[in-house]
Write an enzyme that holds these catalytic residues in place. Sequence first.
Site, mmCIF file in Angstrom:
data_model
loop_
_atom_site.group_PDB
_atom_site.id
_atom_site.type_symbol
_atom_site.label_atom_id
_atom_site.label_comp_id
_atom_site.label_asym_id
_atom_site.label_seq_id
_atom_site.Cartn_x
_atom_site.Cartn_y
_atom_site.Cartn_z
ATOM 1 N N PRO A 157 1.136 -1.180 -0.101
ATOM 2 C CG PRO A 157 0.089 -0.946 1.672
ATOM 3 C CD PRO A 157 0.848 -1.798 1.150
ATOM 4 C CB CYS A 158 3.047 2.536 -2.359
ATOM 5 S SG CYS A 158 2.154 2.491 -3.818
ATOM 6 C CG HIS A 159 -3.046 3.627 -0.794
ATOM 7 N ND1 HIS A 159 -2.186 2.308 -1.197
ATOM 8 C CD2 HIS A 159 -3.803 3.537 -0.026
ATOM 9 C CE1 HIS A 159 -3.292 1.412 -0.087
ATOM 10 N NE2 HIS A 159 -4.152 2.787 0.204
#
Length: 187
Positions: free
Chosen positions: A135-137
């Site tokens: 989940p780079c967001h």
Amino acid sequence: MAHFSLFPTPLGDCGIAWCGDVIVATHLPEESSADTGRRLAARTGATKGEPSSVIRRAIASMTALLEGEGTDLTPIVCDFGGIDPFAAQVYAATRAIPAGETSTYGAIASQLGDKRLARNVGEALGHNPLPIVVPCHRVIGAGGRLTGFSAAGGVATKLRMLAIEGAQLGSAPGLFDDLPLAAKPRR
């Protein structure tokens, strides 16, 4: 041989590529479903296929997350072979950030041993082969700054994903923030 499939989410049609029961790539929506499929196939060499029950469960978990459920995606098995060892460490640290929470590039760099590597963390996340699952967001700049996001839609997509998860950006709300004031504070 790798295969891929598209699946509908509130963001649009996302893509997933797998080999056996292991996910090798995911892709956030492009302008069209066809664009998403072409981009994922070009990146992975995968051909369109029918997901196994394990891959269908991974799809269901990712879809639930993008529908606002606080779903834990860490049990999903991913192939990180061939990925730079530093990037693999960044992805592991990023996967540990729970839904609805955020961390910073500097915090992840510190966690990996050197806060000065924050830019390297950002570069690794910019090449994230498994968005949603990694989940780079959820990784933001210092002071809550929203910096670049390499998926289609850029920072707007990042914000939308964080909003779906109920992530609090900026300062935490105060105890009485939602109550109307009966009297104005005296000066």
